[in-house]
Structure formats: C-alpha cells, structure tokens
Design a protein around this motif. Structure first.
Motif, mmCIF file in Angstrom:
data_model
loop_
_atom_site.group_PDB
_atom_site.id
_atom_site.type_symbol
_atom_site.label_atom_id
_atom_site.label_comp_id
_atom_site.label_asym_id
_atom_site.label_seq_id
_atom_site.Cartn_x
_atom_site.Cartn_y
_atom_site.Cartn_z
ATOM 1 N N LEU A 1 0.835 -1.200 0.000
ATOM 2 C CA LEU A 1 0.000 0.000 0.000
ATOM 3 C C LEU A 1 0.867 1.245 0.000
ATOM 4 O O LEU A 1 0.605 2.191 -0.713
ATOM 5 N N ARG A 2 1.923 1.246 0.787
ATOM 6 C CA ARG A 2 2.825 2.396 0.844
ATOM 7 C C ARG A 2 3.478 2.620 -0.511
ATOM 8 O O ARG A 2 3.602 3.744 -0.981
ATOM 9 N N VAL A 3 3.884 1.556 -1.182
ATOM 10 C CA VAL A 3 4.488 1.674 -2.506
ATOM 11 C C VAL A 3 3.463 2.178 -3.508
ATOM 12 O O VAL A 3 3.757 3.025 -4.347
ATOM 13 N N ALA A 4 2.230 1.696 -3.430
ATOM 14 C CA ALA A 4 1.189 2.121 -4.360
ATOM 15 C C ALA A 4 0.841 3.595 -4.174
ATOM 16 O O ALA A 4 0.509 4.289 -5.116
ATOM 17 N N MET A 5 0.907 4.081 -2.949
ATOM 18 C CA MET A 5 0.564 5.472 -2.693
ATOM 19 C C MET A 5 1.697 6.421 -3.065
ATOM 20 O O MET A 5 1.471 7.596 -3.279
ATOM 21 N N ALA A 6 2.905 5.910 -3.127
ATOM 22 C CA ALA A 6 4.029 6.751 -3.515
ATOM 23 C C ALA A 6 3.932 7.019 -5.008
ATOM 24 O O ALA A 6 3.671 6.122 -5.795
ATOM 25 N N GLY A 7 4.113 8.262 -5.392
ATOM 26 C CA GLY A 7 4.006 8.611 -6.797
ATOM 27 C C GLY A 7 5.212 8.135 -7.581
ATOM 28 O O GLY A 7 6.281 7.896 -7.034
ATOM 29 N N SER A 8 5.036 8.012 -8.864
ATOM 30 C CA SER A 8 6.155 7.666 -9.722
ATOM 31 C C SER A 8 7.000 8.914 -9.935
ATOM 32 O O SER A 8 6.542 10.037 -9.730
ATOM 33 N N ALA A 9 8.216 8.738 -10.353
ATOM 34 C CA ALA A 9 9.093 9.878 -10.612
ATOM 35 C C ALA A 9 8.503 10.744 -11.721
ATOM 36 O O ALA A 9 8.563 11.977 -11.659
ATOM 37 N N PHE A 10 7.901 10.117 -12.725
ATOM 38 C CA PHE A 10 7.277 10.853 -13.820
ATOM 39 C C PHE A 10 6.160 11.756 -13.286
ATOM 40 O O PHE A 10 6.132 12.960 -13.552
ATOM 41 N N CYS A 11 5.225 11.165 -12.531
ATOM 42 C CA CYS A 11 4.086 11.934 -12.020
ATOM 43 C C CYS A 11 4.534 12.997 -11.025
ATOM 44 O O CYS A 11 4.027 14.116 -11.048
ATOM 45 N N ASP A 12 5.477 12.644 -10.154
ATOM 46 C CA ASP A 12 5.953 13.620 -9.169
ATOM 47 C C ASP A 12 6.551 14.847 -9.844
ATOM 48 O O ASP A 12 6.267 15.981 -9.457
ATOM 49 N N SER A 13 7.353 14.633 -10.877
ATOM 50 C CA SER A 13 7.996 15.778 -11.528
ATOM 51 C C SER A 13 6.988 16.593 -12.340
ATOM 52 O O SER A 13 6.984 17.824 -12.283
ATOM 53 N N LYS A 14 6.110 15.923 -13.073
ATOM 54 C CA LYS A 14 5.106 16.640 -13.874
ATOM 55 C C LYS A 14 4.127 17.403 -12.981
ATOM 56 O O LYS A 14 3.774 18.548 -13.272
ATOM 57 N N CYS A 15 3.693 16.783 -11.897
ATOM 58 C CA CYS A 15 2.752 17.445 -10.987
ATOM 59 C C CYS A 15 3.440 18.565 -10.211
ATOM 60 O O CYS A 15 2.799 19.561 -9.875
ATOM 61 N N GLY A 16 4.723 18.423 -9.940
ATOM 62 C CA GLY A 16 5.460 19.499 -9.285
ATOM 63 C C GLY A 16 5.443 20.768 -10.119
ATOM 64 O O GLY A 16 5.246 21.871 -9.614
ATOM 65 N N VAL A 17 5.602 20.599 -11.431
ATOM 66 C CA VAL A 17 5.548 21.747 -12.345
ATOM 67 C C VAL A 17 4.117 22.262 -12.433
ATOM 68 O O VAL A 17 3.860 23.464 -12.320
ATOM 69 N N ARG A 18 3.166 21.345 -12.625
ATOM 70 C CA ARG A 18 1.762 21.731 -12.792
ATOM 71 C C ARG A 18 1.240 22.501 -11.578
ATOM 72 O O ARG A 18 0.462 23.436 -11.721
ATOM 73 N N CYS A 19 1.660 22.115 -10.395
ATOM 74 C CA CYS A 19 1.122 22.699 -9.161
ATOM 75 C C CYS A 19 2.029 23.771 -8.555
ATOM 76 O O CYS A 19 1.760 24.255 -7.457
ATOM 77 N N SER A 20 3.080 24.157 -9.252
ATOM 78 C CA SER A 20 4.058 25.080 -8.672
ATOM 79 C C SER A 20 3.473 26.430 -8.286
ATOM 80 O O SER A 20 3.945 27.067 -7.355
ATOM 81 N N LYS A 21 2.424 26.861 -8.964
ATOM 82 C CA LYS A 21 1.828 28.165 -8.660
ATOM 83 C C LYS A 21 0.460 28.053 -7.994
ATOM 84 O O LYS A 21 -0.217 29.061 -7.806
ATOM 85 N N ALA A 22 0.059 26.857 -7.632
ATOM 86 C CA ALA A 22 -1.261 26.647 -7.039
ATOM 87 C C ALA A 22 -1.323 27.232 -5.629
ATOM 88 O O ALA A 22 -0.374 27.113 -4.856
ATOM 89 N N SER A 23 -2.447 27.842 -5.297
ATOM 90 C CA SER A 23 -2.606 28.411 -3.958
ATOM 91 C C SER A 23 -2.764 27.297 -2.919
ATOM 92 O O SER A 23 -2.358 27.457 -1.778
ATOM 93 N N ARG A 24 -3.355 26.172 -3.315
ATOM 94 C CA ARG A 24 -3.496 25.014 -2.417
ATOM 95 C C ARG A 24 -2.580 23.911 -2.951
ATOM 96 O O ARG A 24 -3.031 22.903 -3.485
ATOM 97 N N HIS A 25 -1.299 24.125 -2.769
ATOM 98 C CA HIS A 25 -0.244 23.294 -3.348
ATOM 99 C C HIS A 25 -0.413 21.809 -3.001
ATOM 100 O O HIS A 25 -0.319 20.948 -3.884
ATOM 101 N N ASP A 26 -0.655 21.494 -1.733
ATOM 102 C CA ASP A 26 -0.761 20.091 -1.325
ATOM 103 C C ASP A 26 -1.955 19.397 -1.970
ATOM 104 O O ASP A 26 -1.852 18.255 -2.413
ATOM 105 N N ASP A 27 -3.101 20.095 -2.020
ATOM 106 C CA ASP A 27 -4.282 19.514 -2.670
ATOM 107 C C ASP A 27 -4.036 19.313 -4.159
ATOM 108 O O ASP A 27 -4.419 18.293 -4.732
ATOM 109 N N CYS A 28 -3.405 20.290 -4.779
ATOM 110 C CA CYS A 28 -3.097 20.191 -6.205
ATOM 111 C C CYS A 28 -2.213 18.973 -6.473
ATOM 112 O O CYS A 28 -2.482 18.190 -7.381
ATOM 113 N N LEU A 29 -1.167 18.802 -5.672
ATOM 114 C CA LEU A 29 -0.268 17.655 -5.858
ATOM 115 C C LEU A 29 -0.995 16.337 -5.663
ATOM 116 O O LEU A 29 -0.778 15.371 -6.412
ATOM 117 N N LYS A 30 -1.876 16.285 -4.680
ATOM 118 C CA LYS A 30 -2.627 15.052 -4.406
ATOM 119 C C LYS A 30 -3.484 14.661 -5.607
ATOM 120 O O LYS A 30 -3.407 13.539 -6.106
#
Length: 98
Positions: free
Chosen positions: A27-56
């Motif tokens: 379950l812990r491995v499944a919940m951890a994001g892939s490197a691809f998703c983590d990097s793409k979502c980091g860029v996508r959510c970089s300016k979001a006011s609710r950064h944590d929700d955006c990343l989730k």
C-alpha cells in the motif's frame, strides 16, 4: 492434542501478521508517486494556492491517465483523460484534475 492446537494457532497468527505487513508495504508503494508523475505534478502545481491539494489530485489523475498537461494551468487538451476526469455526478460535478 492441546499442544498441536496451540502450534496451529501460533502458525496461523504468524501467517496473518506476515500478510498484514506485506499488505501495508505494498500500500505504501502504491501510494508513492512515480518519478514521472511527481515531476510533472510538481511543475503543474508550482503556482497553485493550495499546493498540497493540487499535488494530491494531480498525482491521482497522472497515475490513472499516465499524462499531465504541460504548464501550470490550461493545456488540458494535451491529455483528454486528465481533462475529462470529474468528481461527483449531476449538478455537483466538477473537474477532478487541476
């Protein structure tokens, strides 16, 4: 006869504990994001006011769609699956992916 019952109960308990530990690890491995998703979502959510929700939510959408639109907003036509994900049904339907 009592010793055999105790041994069986102990073995069953040990197997159950092992199963719980393996399930928690996967379950812990499944919940951890892939490197691809983590990097793409980091860029996508970089300016979001609710950064944590955006990343989730971006991470959930990325895992399901295997893509994230470029930039910090818009460009959702690059990834139709990401664009078309919604929450709820009927009048309360909103876009799921940031």
């Amino acid at each position: 006869m009592k010793k055999l019952h105790t041994t069986t109960a102990t073995t069953t308990l040990a197997l159950l504990l092992l199963l719980v530990l393996l399930a928690a690890t996967s379950l812990r491995v499944a919940m951890a994001g892939s490197a691809f998703c983590d990097s793409k979502c980091g860029v996508r959510c970089s300016k979001a006011s609710r950064h944590d929700d955006c990343l989730k939510y971006c991470g959930i959408c990325c895992a399901e769609c295997n893509c994230v639109p470029s930039g910090t907003a818009g460009n959702k036509d690059e990834c139709p699956c990401y664009r078309d994900k919604t929450t709820g049904h009927g009048a309360r339907t909103r876009p799921k992916c940031p």
